[in-house]
Design an enzyme around this catalytic site. Structure first.
Site, PDB file in Angstrom:
ATOM      1  N   LYS A  47       5.358 -52.431  67.630  1.00 35.73           N
ATOM      2  CA  LYS A  47       4.059 -51.972  67.096  1.00 35.73           C
ATOM      3  C   LYS A  47       3.984 -52.214  65.586  1.00 35.73           C
ATOM      4  O   LYS A  47       2.950 -52.663  65.078  1.00 35.73           O
ATOM      5  CB  LYS A  47       3.860 -50.484  67.419  1.00 35.73           C
ATOM      6  CG  LYS A  47       3.578 -50.252  68.899  1.00 35.73           C
ATOM      7  CD  LYS A  47       3.598 -48.790  69.306  1.00 35.73           C
ATOM      8  CE  LYS A  47       3.526 -48.693  70.816  1.00 35.73           C
ATOM      9  NZ  LYS A  47       3.646 -47.321  71.330  1.00 35.73           N
ATOM     10  N   GLN A  91       4.968 -41.236  69.563  1.00 36.78           N
ATOM     11  CA  GLN A  91       5.615 -42.055  70.590  1.00 36.78           C
ATOM     12  C   GLN A  91       6.202 -41.148  71.681  1.00 36.78           C
ATOM     13  O   GLN A  91       6.966 -40.234  71.391  1.00 36.78           O
ATOM     14  CB  GLN A  91       6.706 -42.913  69.932  1.00 36.78           C
ATOM     15  CG  GLN A  91       7.378 -43.892  70.870  1.00 36.78           C
ATOM     16  CD  GLN A  91       6.445 -45.016  71.343  1.00 36.78           C
ATOM     17  OE1 GLN A  91       5.597 -45.510  70.594  1.00 36.78           O
ATOM     18  NE2 GLN A  91       6.589 -45.410  72.589  1.00 36.78           N
ATOM     19  N   ASP A 114      -4.087 -43.428  70.559  1.00 40.26           N
ATOM     20  CA  ASP A 114      -3.471 -43.574  71.893  1.00 40.26           C
ATOM     21  C   ASP A 114      -4.397 -43.047  72.992  1.00 40.26           C
ATOM     22  O   ASP A 114      -4.144 -43.255  74.179  1.00 40.26           O
ATOM     23  CB  ASP A 114      -2.131 -42.819  71.964  1.00 40.26           C
ATOM     24  CG  ASP A 114      -0.929 -43.760  71.841  1.00 40.26           C
ATOM     25  OD1 ASP A 114      -1.122 -44.988  71.929  1.00 40.26           O
ATOM     26  OD2 ASP A 114       0.206 -43.260  71.680  1.00 40.26           O
TER      27      ASP A 114
END
Ligand code: NAD
Length: 275
Positions: A47, A91, A114
């Site tokens: 990422k 994450q 997200d």
């Protein structure tokens, strides 16, 4: 036919880069990682790299495994209030002592790139999405790129996680598919999957979907990522199905899209934050 993810991801990343140039400033992405999960470390590394390529300023906040929920929420609130941060992700998976639902609810929905905050998921189900989780969004990008129109089709989603299965089903319903969701308690899985014109599999079990469970000519999108004898494989028996169905490979399929769609969400957050 093989549905390669690479050209689709490259197209999206190019569009994001152009969008960033048009913005006139570099969007900020904060990535919070807790503990030492090796897969998470690899994903975050990818990422950071893709963000840099697209002109996005991504910064990793790496916290130790023993971080408490309060400490983590404190960092999230700090990032919520930082005007240089347009998007933020935590994450997953989190260490077992942390409650992911509670942590995700701490993220400002305007920075929830997200798309896992209940507000974002609710807006998706309502058909008026803000940020759509990157993996199911990537699946829709693949369908669109290869001109597989979900409208009026029978679609089956295997897996019901908040990150993949449920938002996937919502996206397909919003695109006018007739959608069935299968999961760990589904009886006679093959009878369900065989009906699918579009089959999305997000479970995490190698070769769960065998040749006789798939309809001839179906579009099969394999989201699964499993490590078998040091090699990455999906949830679908790719070799047995590559001539019978239109199918995404693993690696080289949906995985490529996940990061690209995350960057797309960061650009969107920066564009909306500017207004
Ligand atoms: P998860 O563990 O949260 O969910 C798995 C789902 O599979 C559950 O809903 C469960 O009900 C269902 N399931 C379990 N056994 C089943 C069975 N025998 N038959 C039918 N359904 C069954 O996982 P997740 O986060 O949704 O991820 C699923 C897979 O996708 C994993 O392999 C993960 O690594 C992969 N993944 C890939 C990407 C990507 O970028 N390609 C992104 C996210 C997840």
């Amino acid at each position: 036919m093989i549905l390669e993810g690479k050209p689709v991801a490259e197209k999206i990343l190019k569009e994001v880069k152009a969008g960033v140039e048009k913005l006139g400033f570099s969007p900020g992405l904060a990535i919070v990682r807790i503990g030492e999960d090796p897969a998470s470390k690899t994903y975050v590394g990818t990422k950071l790299k893709r963000a840099a390529d697209a002109g996005i300023t991504a910064r990793e906040h790496h916290l130790k495994e023993s971080t408490t929920g309060d400490e983590l929420i404190e960092l999230i609130h700090k990032l919520n209030n930082d005007p240089a941060v347009h998007g933020m992700i935590v994450q997953l998976p989190l260490p077992p002592h942390l409650d992911a639902n509670k942590i995700l609810e701490g993220i400002d929905p305007e920075k929830d790139v997200d798309g896992l905050h209940p507000y974002s998921l609710g807006r998706l189900v309502a058909g008026n999405p803000t940020f759509v989780p990157a993996t199911p969004q990537g699946v829709m990008e693949i369908l669109n790129y290869y001109e597989i129109d979900p409208s009026g089709k029978d679609a089956v989603v295997v897996g019901r996680s908040n990150m993949v299965g449920k938002p996937m089903a919502a996206l397909l319903v919003n695109s006018n598919s007739t959608v069935e969701i299968c999961h760990s308690r589904t009886q006679g899985l093959g009878a369900h999957t065989k009906r699918a014109e579009i089959l999305i599999v997000a479970v995490g079990k190698p070769k769960l979907i065998k040749e006789d469970m798939v309809r001839e000519g179906a579009a099969v999108i394999d989201v699964g990522i499993n490590r078998v004898e040091g090699k990455l494989v999906g949830d679908v028996d790719f070799e047995a199905l590559k001539d019978k169905a239109r199918i995404t490979p693993v690696p080289g399929g949906v995985g490529k899209l996940t990061v690209a769609c995350l960057m797309k969400n960061v650009l969107k957050a920066a564009e909306e934050g500017k207004m």
